[in-house]
Design a protein around this motif. Structure first.
Motif, PDB file in Angstrom:
ATOM      1  N   LEU A 135       0.846  -1.195   0.000  1.00 11.82           N
ATOM      2  CA  LEU A 135       0.000   0.000   0.000  1.00 11.82           C
ATOM      3  C   LEU A 135       0.878   1.240   0.000  1.00 11.82           C
ATOM      4  O   LEU A 135       1.963   1.239   0.588  1.00 11.82           O
ATOM      5  CB  LEU A 135      -0.901   0.025   1.251  1.00 11.82           C
ATOM      6  CG  LEU A 135      -1.769  -1.198   1.533  1.00 11.82           C
ATOM      7  CD1 LEU A 135      -2.293  -1.150   2.964  1.00 11.82           C
ATOM      8  CD2 LEU A 135      -2.933  -1.267   0.545  1.00 11.82           C
ATOM      9  N   CYS A 136       0.394   2.303  -0.651  1.00  9.02           N
ATOM     10  CA  CYS A 136       1.102   3.581  -0.636  1.00  9.02           C
ATOM     11  C   CYS A 136       0.119   4.699  -0.322  1.00  9.02           C
ATOM     12  O   CYS A 136      -1.016   4.680  -0.807  1.00  9.02           O
ATOM     13  CB  CYS A 136       1.753   3.866  -1.988  1.00  9.02           C
ATOM     14  SG  CYS A 136       3.184   2.838  -2.378  1.00  9.02           S
ATOM     15  N   VAL A 137       0.571   5.661   0.460  1.00  6.02           N
ATOM     16  CA  VAL A 137      -0.224   6.849   0.743  1.00  6.02           C
ATOM     17  C   VAL A 137       0.535   8.053   0.214  1.00  6.02           C
ATOM     18  O   VAL A 137       1.671   8.303   0.611  1.00  6.02           O
ATOM     19  CB  VAL A 137      -0.495   7.009   2.253  1.00  6.02           C
ATOM     20  CG1 VAL A 137      -1.248   8.310   2.516  1.00  6.02           C
ATOM     21  CG2 VAL A 137      -1.305   5.821   2.771  1.00  6.02           C
ATOM     22  N   ALA A 138      -0.105   8.783  -0.724  1.00  5.17           N
ATOM     23  CA  ALA A 138       0.549   9.929  -1.354  1.00  5.17           C
ATOM     24  C   ALA A 138      -0.272  11.193  -1.154  1.00  5.17           C
ATOM     25  O   ALA A 138      -1.505  11.147  -1.165  1.00  5.17           O
ATOM     26  CB  ALA A 138       0.752   9.674  -2.847  1.00  5.17           C
ATOM     27  N   SER A 139       0.426  12.312  -0.978  1.00  6.60           N
ATOM     28  CA  SER A 139      -0.234  13.610  -0.821  1.00  6.60           C
ATOM     29  C   SER A 139      -0.244  14.384  -2.129  1.00  6.60           C
ATOM     30  O   SER A 139      -0.457  15.593  -2.143  1.00  6.60           O
ATOM     31  CB  SER A 139       0.469  14.432   0.262  1.00  6.60           C
ATOM     32  OG  SER A 139       0.340  13.814   1.520  1.00  6.60           O
ATOM     33  N   GLN A 140       0.036  13.702  -3.239  1.00  5.72           N
ATOM     34  CA  GLN A 140      -0.032  14.297  -4.571  1.00  5.72           C
ATOM     35  C   GLN A 140      -0.375  13.169  -5.538  1.00  5.72           C
ATOM     36  O   GLN A 140      -0.146  11.997  -5.233  1.00  5.72           O
ATOM     37  CB  GLN A 140       1.303  14.941  -4.939  1.00  5.72           C
ATOM     38  CG  GLN A 140       2.501  14.001  -4.848  1.00  5.72           C
ATOM     39  CD  GLN A 140       3.803  14.728  -5.059  1.00  5.72           C
ATOM     40  OE1 GLN A 140       4.033  15.329  -6.086  1.00  5.72           O
ATOM     41  NE2 GLN A 140       4.691  14.660  -4.060  1.00  5.72           N
ATOM     42  N   PRO A 141      -0.972  13.472  -6.680  1.00  5.37           N
ATOM     43  CA  PRO A 141      -1.364  12.413  -7.618  1.00  5.37           C
ATOM     44  C   PRO A 141      -0.159  11.623  -8.118  1.00  5.37           C
ATOM     45  O   PRO A 141       0.916  12.181  -8.327  1.00  5.37           O
ATOM     46  CB  PRO A 141      -2.018  13.192  -8.770  1.00  5.37           C
ATOM     47  CG  PRO A 141      -2.365  14.525  -8.207  1.00  5.37           C
ATOM     48  CD  PRO A 141      -1.339  14.820  -7.163  1.00  5.37           C
TER      49      PRO A 141
END
Length: 303
Positions: free
Chosen positions: A144-150
């Protein structure tokens, strides 16, 4: 590779050479002799019937090499997923989840809740730049990855977690500290404390100035985004800080002023590989993060 069967070790070595595009560097990382590594790549190219690298000047992965790399990453990722699935089955569901993010400050609440609910599951946290996430998810290096930009959505599935305003943080005694709002034009020439290039915070700052044909004056560029607010509080400059940070238990003394620009926001998104065989541990983590109440700082009420 006797009998035309590609050895897994050769494929793994190819991926390192493809990533570094440097034979001696790859040999050093793999701890093998460079001539041996060269022979491995040559045998692989011979079996495929085409070069995988351009060798005029510096070693460069060519179009065939890039195509093959993508398939090798996915294949080895599937193999690793199979090993993990078997390990999970024989250990009666006790597994590992691998989570990557640009910053873990936002995720401390759901991560703590997950560990309380599932103390036997091991959680591996990986700091990762957003532009690297798609490739690592497709290769199943992380779950899983959590990103604050697309990030590139090809071969990925996603769920939006949080959409919030980003404001301007200033020292408490700064002239802008008492303002009800501030425009980007007023910030030209002001000293900024910022994250390094590639981080969502820096990209947002650069983008807000670029649409006005301006460049922010950055006096302090930090590797650890959690230090930004502390450095602003210490008087080194001003900077962009998301609204979420204002609720942090470790919040430092600083003023927070809304910015007069509708694009001064961040969207936090959870990504995983489309069609990837997520382990039970990864599915439980996905449920915990996706179901988190970011406003209340607790799990969503079950209906």
């Amino acid at each position: 590779m006797a009998g035309g069967v590609m050895e897994l070790n050769s494929l793994r070595q190819f991926l390192v050479v493809a990533r570094l595009e440097h034979l001696s560097g790859a040999a050093e990382e793999l701890r093998v002799a460079q001539p041996s590594l060269s022979r491995t790549i040559a045998r692989l190219e011979s079996e495929l019937g085409t070069p995988l690298f351009d060798r005029s000047g510096r070693l460069r992965l060519n179009a065939a090499g890039r195509l093959f790399r993508d398939y090798v990453e996915r294949s080895l990722g599937e193999l690793d997923a199979g090993r993990r699935a078997v390990a999970e089955a024989v250990s009666e569901g006790v597994g590992t989840v691998r989570l990557a993010s640009e910053t873990f400050l936002t995720l401390t609440g759901p991560l703590a809740a997950f560990k309380r609910a599932h103390p036997t599951i091991e959680v591996e946290l990986n700091w990762m730049a957003a532009e690297e996430m798609g490739r690592h998810l497709r290769a199943q290096d992380v779950d899983l990855c959590v990103a604050s930009q697309p990030i590139s959505a090809e071969g990925l599935e996603a769920v939006q977690l949080l959409d919030e305003v980003v404001g301007l943080a200033t020292p408490l005694d700064h002239p802008l500290a008492g303002r009800t709002s501030v425009s980007i034009d007023e910030l030209v020439g002001q000293p900024f404390v910022s994250a390094r290039k590639g981080h969502w915070q820096r990209r947002l700052l650069d983008r807000l100035f670029a649409v006005r044909d301006r460049t922010p004056k950055i006096v302090c560029e930090v590797d650890e985004p959690s230090a930004i607010a502390a450095l602003i509080s210490a008087g080194l400059g001003i900077g962009l800080v998301p609204a979420f940070a204002r609720t942090s238990p470790t919040r430092v003394p600083a003023a927070w002023v809304p910015v007069e620009d509708p694009d001064c926001r961040r969207t936090v998104t959870l990504y995983w590989g489309a069609g990837s065989h997520l382990t039970t541990a990864a599915r439980l983590m996905r449920t915990t993060i996706a179901g988190w109440n970011w406003i209340a700082g607790e799990p969503q009420e079950k209906r």
